[in-house]
Design a protein around this motif. Structure first.
Motif, PDB file in Angstrom:
ATOM      1  N   MET A   1       3.700  -6.621  -5.952  1.00 48.52           N
ATOM      2  CA  MET A   1       5.134  -6.834  -5.812  1.00 48.52           C
ATOM      3  C   MET A   1       5.459  -8.287  -6.117  1.00 48.52           C
ATOM      4  N   LEU A   2       6.456  -8.494  -6.948  1.00 45.53           N
ATOM      5  CA  LEU A   2       6.983  -9.823  -7.257  1.00 45.53           C
ATOM      6  C   LEU A   2       8.459  -9.837  -6.882  1.00 45.53           C
ATOM      7  N   GLU A   3       8.884 -10.922  -6.242  1.00 48.83           N
ATOM      8  CA  GLU A   3      10.296 -11.050  -5.902  1.00 48.83           C
ATOM      9  C   GLU A   3      10.716 -12.499  -6.109  1.00 48.83           C
ATOM     10  N   VAL A   4      11.777 -12.685  -6.867  1.00 49.90           N
ATOM     11  CA  VAL A   4      12.324 -14.013  -7.136  1.00 49.90           C
ATOM     12  C   VAL A   4      13.789 -13.987  -6.714  1.00 49.90           C
ATOM     13  N   ARG A   5      14.137 -14.878  -5.745  1.00 51.84           N
ATOM     14  CA  ARG A   5      15.503 -14.940  -5.252  1.00 51.84           C
ATOM     15  C   ARG A   5      16.032 -16.359  -5.427  1.00 51.84           C
ATOM     16  N   ASP A   6      17.291 -16.447  -5.817  1.00 53.04           N
ATOM     17  CA  ASP A   6      17.922 -17.765  -5.847  1.00 53.04           C
ATOM     18  C   ASP A   6      19.229 -17.703  -5.086  1.00 53.04           C
ATOM     19  N   SER A   7      19.693 -18.877  -4.685  1.00 56.26           N
ATOM     20  CA  SER A   7      20.927 -18.974  -3.898  1.00 56.26           C
ATOM     21  C   SER A   7      22.058 -19.543  -4.736  1.00 56.26           C
ATOM     22  N   GLY A   8      22.074 -19.192  -5.990  1.00 54.01           N
ATOM     23  CA  GLY A   8      23.071 -19.740  -6.902  1.00 54.01           C
ATOM     24  C   GLY A   8      24.368 -18.971  -6.918  1.00 54.01           C
ATOM     25  N   ARG A   9      25.027 -19.009  -8.068  1.00 54.58           N
ATOM     26  CA  ARG A   9      26.351 -18.393  -8.195  1.00 54.58           C
ATOM     27  C   ARG A   9      26.296 -16.871  -8.070  1.00 54.58           C
TER      28      ARG A   9
ATOM     29  N   ALA B   1       0.814  -1.218   0.000  1.00 59.79           N
ATOM     30  CA  ALA B   1       0.000   0.000   0.000  1.00 59.79           C
ATOM     31  C   ALA B   1       0.843   1.261   0.000  1.00 59.79           C
ATOM     32  N   GLN B   2       2.088   1.180   0.410  1.00 61.23           N
ATOM     33  CA  GLN B   2       2.964   2.339   0.500  1.00 61.23           C
ATOM     34  C   GLN B   2       4.153   2.158  -0.423  1.00 61.23           C
ATOM     35  N   PRO B   3       4.636   3.195  -1.074  1.00 64.89           N
ATOM     36  CA  PRO B   3       4.084   4.569  -1.090  1.00 64.89           C
ATOM     37  C   PRO B   3       2.822   4.703  -1.932  1.00 64.89           C
TER      38      PRO B   3
ATOM     39  N   LEU C   1      -1.106  -0.455  -8.943  1.00 67.72           N
ATOM     40  CA  LEU C   1      -2.514  -0.847  -8.908  1.00 67.72           C
ATOM     41  C   LEU C   1      -3.364   0.372  -8.619  1.00 67.72           C
ATOM     42  N   THR C   2      -4.673   0.251  -8.864  1.00 65.44           N
ATOM     43  CA  THR C   2      -5.586   1.321  -8.444  1.00 65.44           C
ATOM     44  C   THR C   2      -5.582   1.402  -6.936  1.00 65.44           C
ATOM     45  N   ARG C   3      -5.744   2.614  -6.412  1.00 68.92           N
ATOM     46  CA  ARG C   3      -5.571   2.832  -4.976  1.00 68.92           C
ATOM     47  C   ARG C   3      -6.547   2.013  -4.152  1.00 68.92           C
ATOM     48  N   GLY C   4      -7.806   1.954  -4.584  1.00 65.33           N
ATOM     49  CA  GLY C   4      -8.804   1.230  -3.791  1.00 65.33           C
ATOM     50  C   GLY C   4      -8.489  -0.243  -3.688  1.00 65.33           C
ATOM     51  N   ALA C   5      -8.189  -0.866  -4.829  1.00 68.59           N
ATOM     52  CA  ALA C   5      -7.892  -2.293  -4.831  1.00 68.59           C
ATOM     53  C   ALA C   5      -6.614  -2.583  -4.079  1.00 68.59           C
ATOM     54  N   GLY C   6      -5.612  -1.721  -4.242  1.00 66.67           N
ATOM     55  CA  GLY C   6      -4.336  -1.952  -3.582  1.00 66.67           C
ATOM     56  C   GLY C   6      -4.452  -1.869  -2.074  1.00 66.67           C
ATOM     57  N   GLU C   7      -5.169  -0.846  -1.553  1.00 61.57           N
ATOM     58  CA  GLU C   7      -5.312  -0.702  -0.117  1.00 61.57           C
ATOM     59  C   GLU C   7      -6.093  -1.854   0.478  1.00 61.57           C
TER      60      GLU C   7
END
Length: 442
Positions: A365-373, A358-360, A417-423
């Motif tokens: 949000m998408l986050e993809v992390r790997d523990s590779g090289r 919701a902020q700012p 996203l639109t503010r209403g849906a995001g909040e």
């Protein structure tokens, strides 16, 4: 590239020739016939009060006054100027207005309809000056005959006769000029409408070409993602199947089954996209494009290929996304995991987080992390894959941030996203999830 202009010039030349031929038959020929009939009773004299010229010279001047009518549509300004010169020559040789005077209102009409505003107004002024010159000619003839035959006539009567002739000539000229002006304005309006329609048609065709180019680019990105992901899974499964073939036939069979399924799915996806390119009437039935709701199946497929991966997402916390945003999010996660398969190494693991913030401002949000090289990899994958992620996110107002470090490789994507849906979804996520962002683990 030069054929079309040549054809256009040829067609225009043929049109102008046809217009001149029609004007010659419709305007010039009837007036010439009337001229010949007017002289059928005998040869007129052209030297009573003016310059003495042979009778055939006078007839030639009258014919030259009529002939410019053949060019009244194609070259109205030049035709009117040519006619004005020989009309003035008629007055100089003392020839009273005859049948050739019929050509004057016709040429005025053509100037007003087909000529430029400058040509139209200029020759209206010339016609009115001609009417004044006709009045002067009438008064001069009256005075000449009074001296010749020695009779008296009040000058006011001569002035009235001159005004009558001039007024009639000016009135006829104005009527034909106004008629031509109105016809010309309508002609110009129709021409402007036609030109605007042609511009709209060209603009529509250009927009269609741009839309087709954009669709080709979209399909190219889709093809890249499908082929890259599927080939990576198949290669990983093939390497694993070859390794375990002698030790565990069951696991080898499972690996080859995954290769077969992945290949068939990739082939089906490619046929669908290529069918879109071939189909013109929109009759092709397409399955819905993948979205965020299809991420669990994607994670299962990647995990089956040998990469340990976990998904953290509460499905009910994700709002209803536009199809394009959902597809972009799916493809970004797919491309990030494909890069992990390619470059992270055999001991790598991956985690995927999907949440709303919701902020700012409200965002997915998408986050993809790997523990590779990570930064130690010989090839960081900075090719069309990462560029494709960035372009997909930018298309919907989002951003993609990538970071290679000693502990692996991170991909962070953000879609507004639109503010209403995001909040609303952010509140749902905050209430339902613990602070460590691990809502649902697969």
């Amino acid at each position: 590239m030069t054929v079309a202009p040549l054809l256009t010039d040829t067609q225009e030349a043929k049109t102008r020739t046809r217009q001149r031929l029609i004007d010659a038959l419709v305007k010039v020929l009837p007036v010439l016939v009337l001229l010949l009939l007017s002289h059928s009773g005998g040869i007129r004299s052209f030297n009573e009060i003016g310059i003495e010229v042979p009778w055939y010279a006078g007839i030639l001047i009258e014919i030259l006054c009529i002939l410019p009518l053949a060019f009244s549509r194609t070259n109205p300004g030049a035709a009117a100027g040519f006619m004005a010169v020989f009309c003035a020559a008629q007055l100089l040789i003392g020839a009273a207005p005859s049948v050739s005077a019929l050509a004057v209102p016709l040429i005025l009409y053509a100037c007003a309809k087909y000529g430029t505003p400058r040509v139209s107004w200029s020759y209206l002024a010339v016609a009115l000056l001609g009417a004044a010159a006709l009045a002067a000619y009438v008064m001069y003839v009256d005075m000449y005959y009074m001296q010749q035959y020695e009779y008296y006539r009040d000058w006011s009567d001569s002035l009235a006769s001159a005004a009558l002739f001039a007024g009639f000539a000016a009135a006829v000229s104005l009527v034909f000029w106004l008629a031509g002006h109105l016809a010309g304005r309508r002609r110009r309006e129709l021409g402007a409408i036609s030109e605007r329609n042609q511009l709209l048609i060209r603009e529509r065709d250009q927009e269609a070409r741009l839309a087709a180019d954009a669709e080709r680019m979209r399909i190219a990105r889709e093809m890249h993602d499908v082929v890259s992901h599927s080939m990576s899974v198949m290669i990983a499964q093939a390497d694993g199947g070859r390794y375990v073939l002698a030790q565990s036939p069951e696991r080898a069979e499972q690996a080859f089954t995954t290769i077969s399924q992945t290949g068939r799915e990739a082939l089906t996806e490619m046929r669908r996209m290529l069918g879109v390119l071939r189909e013109e009437d929109g009759a092709l039935q397409k399955r819905p494009a993948p979205g965020v709701q299809d991420l669990p199946q994607l994670i299962d497929d990647v995990a089956a290929s040998g990469l340990p991966v976990r998904l953290h997402m509460l499905s009910e916390s994700i709002p209803q996304l536009p199809e394009g945003v959902g597809l972009a999010a799916y493809r970004i996660v797919q491309e990030a995991l494909t890069n992990t398969l390619k470059h992270a190494g055999p001991q790598a693991q991956a985690e995927v987080w999907v949440a709303t913030a919701a902020q700012p401002s409200p965002a997915l949000m998408l986050e993809v992390r790997d523990s590779g090289r990570g930064s130690a990899a010989t090839d960081d994958g900075a090719g069309s894959g990462l560029l494709g992620m960035t372009e997909r996110a930018r298309l919907y107002g989002g951003t993609v941030t990538t970071r290679a470090h000693a502990g692996g490789f991170d991909v962070l994507a953000r879609f507004p996203l639109t503010r209403g849906a995001g909040e609303a979804t952010a509140r749902t996520t905050a209430e339902a999830a613990p602070p460590n962002r691990t809502e649902e683990t697969r």
